[in-house]
Design a protein around this motif. Structure first.
Motif, PDB file in Angstrom:
ATOM      1  N   ALA A 115       0.818  -1.209   0.000  1.00 25.01           N
ATOM      2  CA  ALA A 115       0.000   0.000   0.000  1.00 25.01           C
ATOM      3  C   ALA A 115       0.846   1.251   0.000  1.00 25.01           C
ATOM      4  CB  ALA A 115      -0.905   0.006   1.236  1.00 25.01           C
ATOM      5  N   ALA A 116       2.165   1.087   0.082  1.00 24.24           N
ATOM      6  CA  ALA A 116       3.051   2.238   0.198  1.00 24.24           C
ATOM      7  C   ALA A 116       3.769   2.561  -1.088  1.00 24.24           C
ATOM      8  CB  ALA A 116       4.084   1.968   1.293  1.00 24.24           C
ATOM      9  N   ALA A 117       3.267   2.073  -2.193  1.00 25.47           N
ATOM     10  CA  ALA A 117       3.937   2.350  -3.452  1.00 25.47           C
ATOM     11  C   ALA A 117       4.094   3.840  -3.644  1.00 25.47           C
ATOM     12  CB  ALA A 117       3.132   1.751  -4.601  1.00 25.47           C
ATOM     13  N   ALA A 118       5.295   4.272  -3.985  1.00 22.36           N
ATOM     14  CA  ALA A 118       5.573   5.696  -4.085  1.00 22.36           C
ATOM     15  C   ALA A 118       4.867   6.292  -5.288  1.00 22.36           C
ATOM     16  CB  ALA A 118       7.083   5.905  -4.205  1.00 22.36           C
ATOM     17  N   SER A 119       4.361   7.514  -5.126  1.00 26.63           N
ATOM     18  CA  SER A 119       3.719   8.199  -6.232  1.00 26.63           C
ATOM     19  C   SER A 119       4.758   8.683  -7.230  1.00 26.63           C
ATOM     20  CB  SER A 119       2.910   9.380  -5.706  1.00 26.63           C
ATOM     21  OG  SER A 119       3.727  10.270  -4.976  1.00 26.63           O
ATOM     22  N   ALA A 120       5.974   8.936  -6.764  1.00 28.74           N
ATOM     23  CA  ALA A 120       7.032   9.376  -7.664  1.00 28.74           C
ATOM     24  C   ALA A 120       7.584   8.167  -8.421  1.00 28.74           C
ATOM     25  CB  ALA A 120       8.141  10.043  -6.869  1.00 28.74           C
ATOM     26  N   PRO A 121       8.107   8.376  -9.632  1.00 33.14           N
ATOM     27  CA  PRO A 121       8.678   7.268 -10.401  1.00 33.14           C
ATOM     28  C   PRO A 121       9.827   6.611  -9.641  1.00 33.14           C
ATOM     29  CG  PRO A 121       8.404   9.231 -11.765  1.00 33.14           C
ATOM     30  CD  PRO A 121       8.161   9.650 -10.345  1.00 33.14           C
ATOM     31  N   THR A 122       9.981   5.305  -9.804  1.00 32.10           N
ATOM     32  CA  THR A 122      11.073   4.572  -9.173  1.00 32.10           C
ATOM     33  C   THR A 122      11.910   3.887 -10.237  1.00 32.10           C
ATOM     34  OG1 THR A 122       9.665   2.621  -8.868  1.00 32.10           O
ATOM     35  CG2 THR A 122       9.799   4.174  -7.030  1.00 32.10           C
ATOM     36  N   THR A 123      13.129   3.524  -9.866  1.00 33.60           N
ATOM     37  CA  THR A 123      14.028   2.801 -10.756  1.00 33.60           C
ATOM     38  C   THR A 123      13.993   1.327 -10.391  1.00 33.60           C
ATOM     39  OG1 THR A 123      15.480   4.732 -10.913  1.00 33.60           O
ATOM     40  CG2 THR A 123      16.413   2.603 -11.558  1.00 33.60           C
ATOM     41  N   ALA A 124      13.788   0.489 -11.384  1.00 34.14           N
ATOM     42  CA  ALA A 124      13.705  -0.947 -11.133  1.00 34.14           C
ATOM     43  C   ALA A 124      15.097  -1.530 -10.942  1.00 34.14           C
ATOM     44  CB  ALA A 124      13.000  -1.645 -12.290  1.00 34.14           C
ATOM     45  N   GLY A 125      15.191  -2.478 -10.030  1.00 34.52           N
ATOM     46  CA  GLY A 125      16.444  -3.172  -9.790  1.00 34.52           C
ATOM     47  C   GLY A 125      16.175  -4.565  -9.265  1.00 34.52           C
ATOM     48  N   THR A 126      17.239  -5.355  -9.139  1.00 37.32           N
ATOM     49  CA  THR A 126      17.128  -6.721  -8.641  1.00 37.32           C
ATOM     50  C   THR A 126      18.300  -7.017  -7.714  1.00 37.32           C
ATOM     51  OG1 THR A 126      16.140  -7.398 -10.744  1.00 37.32           O
ATOM     52  CG2 THR A 126      16.892  -9.142  -9.301  1.00 37.32           C
ATOM     53  N   CYS A 160      15.673   6.544  -4.864  1.00 36.96           N
ATOM     54  CA  CYS A 160      16.784   7.454  -5.115  1.00 36.96           C
ATOM     55  C   CYS A 160      18.060   6.858  -4.524  1.00 36.96           C
ATOM     56  CB  CYS A 160      16.513   8.836  -4.512  1.00 36.96           C
ATOM     57  SG  CYS A 160      16.182   8.816  -2.718  1.00 36.96           S
ATOM     58  N   GLN A 161      19.180   7.544  -4.746  1.00 38.62           N
ATOM     59  CA  GLN A 161      20.472   7.118  -4.211  1.00 38.62           C
ATOM     60  C   GLN A 161      21.071   8.206  -3.339  1.00 38.62           C
ATOM     61  OE1 GLN A 161      23.193   6.054  -7.345  1.00 38.62           O
ATOM     62  NE2 GLN A 161      22.705   3.884  -7.163  1.00 38.62           N
ATOM     63  N   THR A 162      21.861   7.776  -2.335  1.00 36.64           N
ATOM     64  CA  THR A 162      22.575   8.718  -1.483  1.00 36.64           C
ATOM     65  C   THR A 162      23.936   8.142  -1.134  1.00 36.64           C
ATOM     66  OG1 THR A 162      22.440  10.022   0.569  1.00 36.64           O
ATOM     67  CG2 THR A 162      21.645   7.760   0.663  1.00 36.64           C
ATOM     68  N   TRP A 177      24.239   4.145  -1.866  1.00 38.80           N
ATOM     69  CA  TRP A 177      23.215   3.277  -1.295  1.00 38.80           C
ATOM     70  C   TRP A 177      21.874   3.628  -1.933  1.00 38.80           C
ATOM     71  CZ3 TRP A 177      23.505  -0.086   3.262  1.00 38.80           C
ATOM     72  CH2 TRP A 177      24.836  -0.337   3.666  1.00 38.80           C
ATOM     73  N   ASP A 178      21.064   2.618  -2.178  1.00 42.36           N
ATOM     74  CA  ASP A 178      19.760   2.808  -2.802  1.00 42.36           C
ATOM     75  C   ASP A 178      18.675   2.888  -1.741  1.00 42.36           C
ATOM     76  OD1 ASP A 178      20.968   2.599  -5.307  1.00 42.36           O
ATOM     77  OD2 ASP A 178      20.743   0.416  -5.318  1.00 42.36           O
ATOM     78  N   ARG A 179      17.918   3.988  -1.771  1.00 40.47           N
ATOM     79  CA  ARG A 179      16.775   4.124  -0.877  1.00 40.47           C
ATOM     80  C   ARG A 179      15.562   3.535  -1.583  1.00 40.47           C
ATOM     81  NH1 ARG A 179      14.537   9.690   1.985  1.00 40.47           N
ATOM     82  NH2 ARG A 179      12.813   8.733   3.095  1.00 40.47           N
ATOM     83  N   LEU A 180      14.983   2.487  -1.012  1.00 43.39           N
ATOM     84  CA  LEU A 180      13.835   1.830  -1.604  1.00 43.39           C
ATOM     85  C   LEU A 180      12.568   2.627  -1.345  1.00 43.39           C
ATOM     86  CD1 LEU A 180      14.681  -1.838  -0.567  1.00 43.39           C
ATOM     87  CD2 LEU A 180      15.475  -0.535  -2.556  1.00 43.39           C
ATOM     88  N   ASP A 181      11.492   2.301  -2.043  1.00 41.80           N
ATOM     89  CA  ASP A 181      10.259   3.066  -1.845  1.00 41.80           C
ATOM     90  C   ASP A 181       9.631   2.801  -0.484  1.00 41.80           C
ATOM     91  OD1 ASP A 181       9.335   0.514  -2.294  1.00 41.80           O
ATOM     92  OD2 ASP A 181       7.955   1.048  -3.917  1.00 41.80           O
ATOM     93  N   SER A 182      10.141   1.808   0.248  1.00 41.83           N
ATOM     94  CA  SER A 182       9.682   1.563   1.619  1.00 41.83           C
ATOM     95  C   SER A 182      10.394   2.450   2.626  1.00 41.83           C
ATOM     96  CB  SER A 182       9.937   0.099   1.986  1.00 41.83           C
ATOM     97  OG  SER A 182      11.330  -0.163   2.029  1.00 41.83           O
ATOM     98  N   ASN A 192      21.492  -5.143  -9.239  1.00 40.39           N
ATOM     99  CA  ASN A 192      21.547  -5.177 -10.692  1.00 40.39           C
ATOM    100  C   ASN A 192      20.460  -4.250 -11.226  1.00 40.39           C
ATOM    101  OD1 ASN A 192      21.915  -5.789 -13.361  1.00 40.39           O
ATOM    102  ND2 ASN A 192      21.071  -7.864 -13.244  1.00 40.39           N
ATOM    103  N   ARG A 193      20.843  -3.210 -11.957  1.00 47.51           N
ATOM    104  CA  ARG A 193      19.890  -2.232 -12.476  1.00 47.51           C
ATOM    105  C   ARG A 193      20.360  -1.746 -13.834  1.00 47.51           C
ATOM    106  NH1 ARG A 193      22.930   2.043 -11.784  1.00 47.51           N
ATOM    107  NH2 ARG A 193      24.357   2.172 -10.001  1.00 47.51           N
ATOM    108  N   ALA A 194      19.385  -1.333 -14.673  1.00 42.37           N
ATOM    109  CA  ALA A 194      19.714  -0.856 -16.014  1.00 42.37           C
ATOM    110  C   ALA A 194      19.982   0.635 -16.038  1.00 42.37           C
ATOM    111  CB  ALA A 194      18.579  -1.205 -16.976  1.00 42.37           C
ATOM    112  N   ALA A 195      19.361   1.381 -15.101  1.00 39.20           N
ATOM    113  CA  ALA A 195      19.498   2.840 -15.061  1.00 39.20           C
ATOM    114  C   ALA A 195      20.031   3.278 -13.714  1.00 39.20           C
ATOM    115  CB  ALA A 195      18.154   3.504 -15.339  1.00 39.20           C
ATOM    116  N   THR A 196      20.627   4.469 -13.673  1.00 38.77           N
ATOM    117  CA  THR A 196      21.118   5.035 -12.418  1.00 38.77           C
ATOM    118  C   THR A 196      19.993   5.818 -11.745  1.00 38.77           C
ATOM    119  OG1 THR A 196      23.357   5.251 -13.304  1.00 38.77           O
ATOM    120  CG2 THR A 196      22.805   6.561 -11.355  1.00 38.77           C
ATOM    121  N   PRO A 197      19.649   5.492 -10.498  1.00 39.75           N
ATOM    122  CA  PRO A 197      18.583   6.221  -9.806  1.00 39.75           C
ATOM    123  C   PRO A 197      18.962   7.678  -9.570  1.00 39.75           C
ATOM    124  CG  PRO A 197      19.086   4.138  -8.716  1.00 39.75           C
ATOM    125  CD  PRO A 197      20.183   4.385  -9.697  1.00 39.75           C
ATOM    126  N   PRO A 198      17.981   8.564  -9.404  1.00 40.04           N
ATOM    127  CA  PRO A 198      18.295   9.965  -9.102  1.00 40.04           C
ATOM    128  C   PRO A 198      18.864  10.109  -7.700  1.00 40.04           C
ATOM    129  CG  PRO A 198      15.948   9.567  -8.893  1.00 40.04           C
ATOM    130  CD  PRO A 198      16.533   8.313  -9.467  1.00 40.04           C
TER     131      PRO A 198
END
Length: 377
Positions: A115-126, A160-162, A177-182, A192-198
């Protein structure tokens, strides 16, 4: 749940075999008579608030996960958080339930709330961690609060990344470090990701402080990194208290928060000290008190123009090292109550014409930060 233990430094801890059957939910009641209880996207108060629940509301608890210690709840002092059946989290400190604790959450249940899916776009990763699990944490460092382990192949939504603690992993060697939408963090070294997060607007900040107010944003446009200032605890206000009549030796201001809240460098600079300052016979790794002398664990940073800032009462040693260059907003440690402290908070000092720092060159941080576009009180 079966676990296979591996001895791997810091980031990776164990292989996990998820339970074969879904866990049954248990019914409980919210105990929050003074104000509504925040329902969050993760097991800490700095994760996103999704909604509130009134006193007496019934909830269905799916499982429990270890997270931020809460010592102000009316039911119990605990670091356990209850995952509800919709995937959101509430602190067990505010819950009346049967004596038997809910079962522990599986790794897939411990991070993102559906239920916490972010309204802002996210970058997919694995997750790319082989046969062992990747730890999710409350901040961008191995010393931050541990939430869970994610099995190899777990899909990630990266907000995003920090910058944080440097890690060498299976995908890359990096300090990002990748901040997840949670709201949880994982090292990008194992993603593993195709794009660099903001870049994160406010690294590791409470959700309410994730985006600067329009006026503050306007003030930072075109400001060089060396001249940019930010609040050391975004989302929290400082108490006026610099050299008061009752405490003339108090050469900083106090920002009340929770144990484990990330502390940010107020501006770019160089770390000059990471020190345990405490009265003989005591430890900075234990909760302090008003009867103990000293600043506890602290970090000192030297900025451009001979300005220095000091950050006291950290919960443990800062996550930076002397000589390290830091950026404005970079996480340098976590709120605690070490040393001369009666409650979790950050004691923040600003000194001019340094080095060295001394009570004589300390100035009131509140007007200084306001004039630099980063008001904290």
């Amino acid at each position: 749940m079966r676990k296979t233990i591996f001895v791997v430094a810091g980031v990776l801890a164990f292989a996990v075999v998820p339970p074969s059957a879904a866990q049954a939910a248990s019914t409980a009641t919210v105990v929050s008579p003074k104000r509504p209880l925040n329902v969050r996207a993760g097991a800490a108060v700095w994760t996103r608030s999704l909604r509130t629940l009134p006193d007496g509301a019934e909830v269905a608890i799916e499982c429990q996960v270890k997270g931020q210690l809460i010592d102000q709840g009316p039911v119990r002092v605990t670091d356990q958080w209850d995952r509800l059946t919709d995937g959101s989290f509430i602190s067990d400190a505010w819950v009346s339930r049967p004596p038997a604790a809910p079962p522990p959450c599986s790794p897939l249940q411990q991070t993102a709330a559906p239920a916490a899916a972010a309204s802002a776009p996210t970058t997919a990763g694995t997750v790319a961690s082989g046969t062992i699990a990747l730890k999710t944490r409350g901040g961008p460092a191995r010393s931050a609060v541990l939430y869970s382990g994610l099995p190899n192949g777990t899909a990630l939504n990266i907000a995003c990344q920090t910058p944080g603690e440097p890690i060498t992993g299976t995908m890359r060697a990096t300090a990002m470090w990748d901040r997840l939408d949670s709201g949880a963090y994982v090292s990008d070294a194992y993603v593993n990701r195709a794009a660099t997060p903001p870049s994160c607007t406010a690294p590791a900040a409470a959700p309410s402080a994730a985006a600067p107010a329009p006026a503050a944003a306007a003030q930072t446009q075109g400001v060089p990194e060396a001249g940019r200032w930010v609040s050391p605890l975004p989302g929290f206000s400082a108490r006026p208290g610099f050299r008061t009549p009752t405490n003339p030796n108090h050469v900083g201001v106090d920002i009340m928060s929770f144990v484990g809240t990330p502390i940010h460098a107020a501006s770019a600079g160089t770390v000059v000290e990471v020190v345990c300052n405490i009265e003989a016979g005591h430890s900075c790794d234990q909760t302090g008190s008003a009867a103990i002398g000293g600043c506890g664990w602290y970090v000192k940073i030297l900025h451009a123009g001979g300005v220095s800032t000091l950050y006291c009462h950290m919960v443990h040693r800062g996550v930076v090292k002397p000589g390290q260059k830091v950026a404005a907003g970079q996480v340098i440690g976590y709120v605690g109550s070490s040393g001369n402290s009666s409650a979790p908070h950050l004691h923040f000092e600003v000194h001019v014409n340094t080095p060295p720092t001394s009570p004589g060159n300390a100035i009131d941080p509140l007007p200084f930060m306001r004039t630099h576009g980063a008001a904290i009180g």
